[in-house]
Design a protein around this motif. Sequence first.
Motif, short mmCIF file in Angstrom:
data_model
loop_
_atom_site.label_atom_id
_atom_site.label_comp_id
_atom_site.label_asym_id
_atom_site.label_seq_id
_atom_site.Cartn_x
_atom_site.Cartn_y
_atom_site.Cartn_z
N PRO A 11 -84.28 -100.90 -45.45
CA PRO A 11 -83.60 -99.76 -46.10
C PRO A 11 -82.26 -99.49 -45.42
CG PRO A 11 -85.33 -98.96 -44.64
CD PRO A 11 -85.36 -100.46 -44.54
N SER A 12 -81.40 -100.50 -45.44
CA SER A 12 -80.16 -100.41 -44.66
C SER A 12 -78.93 -100.23 -45.55
CB SER A 12 -80.01 -101.68 -43.81
OG SER A 12 -80.20 -102.82 -44.62
N GLY A 13 -79.15 -99.84 -46.81
CA GLY A 13 -78.01 -99.66 -47.72
C GLY A 13 -78.53 -99.73 -49.14
N ALA A 111 -73.90 -113.50 -36.49
CA ALA A 111 -73.01 -112.87 -37.47
C ALA A 111 -73.04 -111.35 -37.34
CB ALA A 111 -73.42 -113.29 -38.88
N LYS A 112 -74.26 -110.78 -37.22
CA LYS A 112 -74.34 -109.31 -37.16
C LYS A 112 -73.81 -108.80 -35.83
CE LYS A 112 -77.71 -108.27 -40.67
NZ LYS A 112 -78.88 -107.54 -41.09
N ALA A 113 -74.05 -109.54 -34.74
CA ALA A 113 -73.57 -109.11 -33.43
C ALA A 113 -72.05 -109.09 -33.41
CB ALA A 113 -74.12 -110.04 -32.34
N GLU A 146 -82.46 -117.34 -49.23
CA GLU A 146 -82.14 -118.46 -48.33
C GLU A 146 -81.74 -118.01 -46.92
OE1 GLU A 146 -79.87 -121.73 -50.43
OE2 GLU A 146 -78.55 -121.22 -48.76
N ASP A 147 -81.10 -116.81 -46.83
CA ASP A 147 -80.63 -116.37 -45.50
C ASP A 147 -81.77 -116.14 -44.53
OD1 ASP A 147 -81.35 -114.10 -47.14
OD2 ASP A 147 -80.47 -112.81 -45.62
N GLN A 148 -82.99 -116.00 -45.03
CA GLN A 148 -84.12 -115.72 -44.14
C GLN A 148 -84.89 -116.97 -43.75
OE1 GLN A 148 -84.65 -113.01 -42.58
NE2 GLN A 148 -83.16 -111.74 -43.65
N SER A 195 -74.16 -108.68 -49.40
CA SER A 195 -74.90 -108.01 -48.34
C SER A 195 -74.83 -106.49 -48.51
CB SER A 195 -74.27 -108.43 -47.01
OG SER A 195 -74.87 -107.76 -45.96
N LYS A 196 -75.94 -105.80 -48.19
CA LYS A 196 -75.98 -104.34 -48.32
C LYS A 196 -74.95 -103.68 -47.42
CE LYS A 196 -80.88 -104.25 -48.14
NZ LYS A 196 -81.07 -104.90 -46.83
N SER A 197 -74.79 -104.26 -46.22
CA SER A 197 -73.96 -103.58 -45.23
C SER A 197 -72.49 -103.97 -45.31
CB SER A 197 -74.50 -103.85 -43.82
OG SER A 197 -74.73 -105.21 -43.67
N ALA A 198 -72.13 -104.86 -46.24
CA ALA A 198 -70.71 -105.21 -46.38
C ALA A 198 -69.99 -104.05 -47.07
CB ALA A 198 -70.56 -106.48 -47.20
N1 AQP Z 1 -77.15 -112.39 -51.14
C1 AQP Z 1 -78.44 -112.63 -51.24
N2 AQP Z 1 -78.89 -113.56 -52.14
C2 AQP Z 1 -80.23 -113.79 -52.25
N3 AQP Z 1 -81.17 -113.16 -51.52
C3 AQP Z 1 -80.75 -112.23 -50.63
N4 AQP Z 1 -81.40 -111.43 -49.78
C4 AQP Z 1 -80.51 -110.67 -49.10
N5 AQP Z 1 -79.26 -110.96 -49.50
C5 AQP Z 1 -79.38 -111.92 -50.44
C6 AQP Z 1 -82.85 -111.40 -49.65
O1 AQP Z 1 -83.27 -110.04 -49.82
C7 AQP Z 1 -84.40 -109.80 -49.00
C8 AQP Z 1 -84.21 -108.55 -48.22
O2 AQP Z 1 -83.14 -108.68 -47.32
P1 AQP Z 1 -83.10 -107.74 -46.05
O3 AQP Z 1 -83.08 -106.34 -46.47
O4 AQP Z 1 -84.20 -108.11 -45.13
O5 AQP Z 1 -81.81 -108.04 -45.27
P2 AQP Z 1 -80.75 -109.16 -45.36
O6 AQP Z 1 -81.35 -110.48 -45.66
O7 AQP Z 1 -79.94 -109.08 -44.10
O8 AQP Z 1 -79.99 -108.60 -46.63
P3 AQP Z 1 -78.66 -107.84 -46.76
O9 AQP Z 1 -78.57 -107.36 -48.15
O10 AQP Z 1 -77.54 -108.70 -46.26
O11 AQP Z 1 -78.81 -106.56 -45.84
P4 AQP Z 1 -78.04 -106.10 -44.56
O12 AQP Z 1 -76.61 -106.04 -44.96
O13 AQP Z 1 -78.63 -104.77 -44.25
O14 AQP Z 1 -78.30 -107.10 -43.49
C9 AQP Z 1 -84.59 -111.04 -48.12
O15 AQP Z 1 -85.62 -111.83 -48.66
C10 AQP Z 1 -83.28 -111.74 -48.22
O16 AQP Z 1 -83.39 -113.14 -48.06
#
Ligand code: AQP
Length: 330
Positions: A11-13, A111-113, A146-148, A195-198
């Motif tokens: 819940p970061s954005g 990246a976040k750091a 994919e980012d995870q 990204s939520k935090s961008a």
């Molecule tokens: N751009 C994206 N495209 C596809 N999947 C995405 N996810 C995030 N961004 C994209 C997937 O959404 C799920 C939840 O993500 P999160 O809240 O754990 O954090 P995150 O991956 O770091 O996403 P954000 O939006 O970039 O948030 P912030 O800015 O707070 O770090 C995950 O399954 C992720 O893969």
Amino acid sequence: MIPRVLSGIQPSGNLHIGNYLGALGNWVKIQHQYESIFCIVDLHAITVYQKPEELRSKIREIAGIFVAAGIDPEHSRIVVQSTVPAHAELAWLLTCVTPMGWLERMTQFKAKAAAQESIGDGLFQYPVLMAADILLYQANVVPVGEDQMQHLELARDIAQRFNSLYGDTFTMPATKLPSVGARIMGLDDPTAKMSKSASGSGHAVALLDPPDRIKKTIMRATTDSNPGVDFETMGPGVANLLAIFQAFSGWTDDAMRTNFSGMRYGDLKKQVAEMTISCLEPMQKRYQEITADPEYLDGILQRGADVVTPIANATVKLVKERMGIYTPAR
Ligand code: AQP
């Protein structure tokens, strides 16, 4: 036994279409094939500073979006991570078996750091907490974007290391990526993940954005210098718009080529905007209905915590026994 699926969102954005196409939308599709647990990972969100009032309201907002998007609260458990203390407890136990070198390699941490003035230790430990979220429930499948993937790989490494040190304890979780939409890019900068935090109004389409804002954001998206869509030479901005359309529509590759080859970018953007709006509108309506009754959401979150807590506590108990930590006889 029915396999278990687990995933989470911070819940970061404002949740955006990347979160939906990469994660939430797929959870909705697959939830009934599994015993399903979906978490609002508030302990992850605080690895970077969150304003307390905003965090509190985002947690509720995301719970509402989960249900509005189609997570079935009669079948799937929606859990706020911090309401199950075993997440944090297992994270500590796993921290003690995780080499720092593994965490130093995490690209998301780097990246976040880089974007923080002062880096909290929690940001560094984030992937261990994520491993704990998954291993706590012995999840078989973890649907993510994919980012995870790198964090999921690390969760498996941690599980393997624990199992080899202390005996077979954890199930190996498999990563599940969507075939299209696993990495939606920023509309203002298609070389960076949405990204939520961008910051920046042209970066993302939020799931609760009104139709006129969605249209405006998409119409302003970065493309390239080609006169129209060319599948052989298109740049990342056009590829991203096509991926958004395909992921929302479910169209085949052939249908995409037939419809979009040669199309001028203004028309492409119009179609992407219309598709996005038509897919988000029903969710937005349902969200308004759901959030009109706060007790309804509280009930769902309470039930979620009640159902998963015994599963989580049983894992922590087993882990402590395996590690030799004091566990009372009863
Ligand atoms: N751009 C994206 N495209 C596809 N999947 C995405 N996810 C995030 N961004 C994209 C997937 O959404 C799920 C939840 O993500 P999160 O809240 O754990 O954090 P995150 O991956 O770091 O996403 P954000 O939006 O970039 O948030 P912030 O800015 O707070 O770090 C995950 O399954 C992720 O893969």
